[in-house]
Write an enzyme that holds these catalytic residues in place. Structure first.
Site, PDB file in Angstrom:
ATOM      1  N   CYS A  79       4.096   6.025  11.647  1.00  0.00           N
ATOM      2  CA  CYS A  79       4.615   6.111  10.386  1.00  0.00           C
ATOM      3  C   CYS A  79       4.821   7.457   9.296  1.00  0.00           C
ATOM      4  O   CYS A  79       5.703   7.587   8.676  1.00  0.00           O
ATOM      5  CB  CYS A  79       4.074   4.911   9.473  1.00  0.00           C
ATOM      6  SG  CYS A  79       2.411   5.465   8.826  1.00  0.00           S
TER       7      CYS A  79
ATOM      8  N   CYS B 273      -5.869   3.259  10.821  1.00  0.00           N
ATOM      9  CA  CYS B 273      -5.394   2.704   9.673  1.00  0.00           C
ATOM     10  C   CYS B 273      -6.117   1.388   9.429  1.00  0.00           C
ATOM     11  O   CYS B 273      -6.563   0.813   8.456  1.00  0.00           O
ATOM     12  CB  CYS B 273      -3.937   2.635   9.855  1.00  0.00           C
ATOM     13  SG  CYS B 273      -3.264   2.044   8.037  1.00  0.00           S
TER      14      CYS B 273
ATOM     15  N   LEU C 282       0.931  -1.224  -0.055  1.00  0.00           N
ATOM     16  CA  LEU C 282       0.036   0.043   0.034  1.00  0.00           C
ATOM     17  C   LEU C 282       0.990   1.372   0.139  1.00  0.00           C
ATOM     18  O   LEU C 282       1.504   1.533   1.037  1.00  0.00           O
ATOM     19  CB  LEU C 282      -0.940   0.052   1.200  1.00  0.00           C
ATOM     20  CG  LEU C 282      -1.715  -1.051   1.137  1.00  0.00           C
ATOM     21  CD1 LEU C 282      -2.579  -0.982   2.836  1.00  0.00           C
ATOM     22  CD2 LEU C 282      -2.488  -1.334   0.178  1.00  0.00           C
TER      23      LEU C 282
END
EC number: 2.8.1.13
Length: 384
Positions: A216, A117, A48
């Site tokens: 991240c 997420c 992704l």
């Protein structure tokens, strides 16, 4: 017979599934994909792309979502012998995770972007696309277990290895998403060193790649700096419980409930003990600090509940986890309308609005909700 202890030996439910393996470029997702192949499934790897500008995200051990990670994932897929694709979900990630993260901090709450997420990207956007393309399941390298009951319903349970358990960040998955989730690493007592050794035996170059950590999408790990760029500096007061001004700050969003370091208060408390952040008010841009005992939370109200199965009826006794790497605490909980009312058997600390509370019945994940407000032993310090 598999050469790798703990690898699944047969397709789930005896069927060969079309599996989409989410490959982050790390060792866990690579081994999970390899185990799914070894179990007899038809596996396709996908990485992704979550950043519109991958160079702006972390590199190496500092996180994920980099060009380096996509290349590592592709090399792993080549070794495993599966097709590989890179899907651009950067815009969806920006809207559902990054902007949500900023908005939550601006409102004085402390979000967990990994839960968001998993909920919005890996098991919503990715899963929806996978199902539309004819895949049966999405496979990830999370350490958790899906148990299939006799009636075909599924339950989410903790991983066999509690030290690696990641069920907390998966507590947002609903029954439909669980029906299409596969976690090949969760049902075996496997340490991270053993996973790395397995990856090395499989010839995967990511065997020695360091784990990613922190957030991240924050390039340098400086959350306060990241928020300051997005929200701008806004000087406000740091006060004690009585409202006395102790110092100033450059943005209330830079603090979290329970924080001790970085307060930059010029003088000690009268009793000489450390002070902690007790409350954050975005309306007045004020941060309230006080003693550790003022952090003791006895109850909370949570909103937006998500159930890993049927919603519980009436009050019940559970254990609760309040952070990704936290322990369990005993609670009673009841769904009242759209709110989850939770009371702790013993007071707990470090509980902040915006965090997720995940309820467990033994090892089974009952569901999760977002903390909206807390009740404390010292009501004057109650979170708003």
């Amino acid at each position: 017979m598999s050469d790798f202890p703990g690898a699944p030996s047969a397709p789930r439910d005896g069927r060969r599934l079309r599996v989409l393996a989410a490959m982050s470029g790390g060792v866990d997702s690579a081994v999970a994909a390899a185990r799914a192949v070894e179990a007899g499934h038809d596996v396709t790897g996908v990485h992704l792309a979550l950043s519109a500008n991958p160079q702006s995200f972390r590199t190496g051990a500092r996180g994920c979502c980099t060009i380096e990670d996509s290349r590592d994932a592709r090399r792993a897929a080549d070794v495993i012998g599966i097709p590989f694709y890179c899907w651009d979900l950067a815009e969806r990630f920006r809207e559902d995770v990054v902007e949500d993260f900023v908005a939550e901090y601006e409102a004085g709450r402390t979000p967990n972007p990994c839960l968001r997420c998993n909920e919005k990207i890996k098991f919503a956007a990715l899963l929806d696309k996978a199902l539309a393309l004819g895949f049966d399941a999405v496979c990830t390298g999370h350490y958790a277990t899906v148990v299939v009951n006799e009636d075909g319903t599924r339950e989410l349970h903790r991983a066999s290895d509690m030290a690696k358990d990641q069920s907390y960040v998966l507590g947002v998955l609903d029954e439909r998403q669980l029906a299409h989730a596969m976690f090949p690493l969760g049902d075996t007592v496997t340490t991270k060193d053993e996973i790395r050794a397995e990856a090395e035996r499989r010839g995967l170059a990511v065997a020695k790649k360091p784990d990613s950590h922190d957030i991240c999408f924050i390039a340098d790990g400086d959350t306060q700096g990241f928020l300051a760029k997005r929200l701008g500096k806004a000087e406000g007061d740091i006060v004690d419980e009585a409202g006395n001004r102790l110092g100033t700050h450059e943005g209330a969003y830079g603090f979290t409930i329970g924080q001790r370091k970085g307060l930059r208060i010029g003088h000690p408390a009268p009793d000489g003990k450390p002070r902690y952040v007790l409350d954050i008010s975005p309306v007045t841009n004020t941060v309230t600090v006080g003693p550790a005992e003022a952090l003791d939370v006895t109850a909370l109200t949570a909103i937006k509940p998500r159930w890993c199965g049927v919603a519980p009826e009436g009050p019940g006794t559970y254990t609760a986890q309040l952070r990704a790497h936290g322990g369990e605490t005993e609670v009673t909980a009841e769904l009242v309308g759209e709110e989850l009312r939770v009371r702790f058997t013993e007071p707990v600390r470090g509980v902040a609005p915006g965090q997720a509370i995940v309820l467990y019945d033994g090892t089974r994940v009952v569901g999760s909700a977002t903390i909206a407000a807390t009740e404390r032993v010292r009501t004057g310090a109650a979170a708003q």
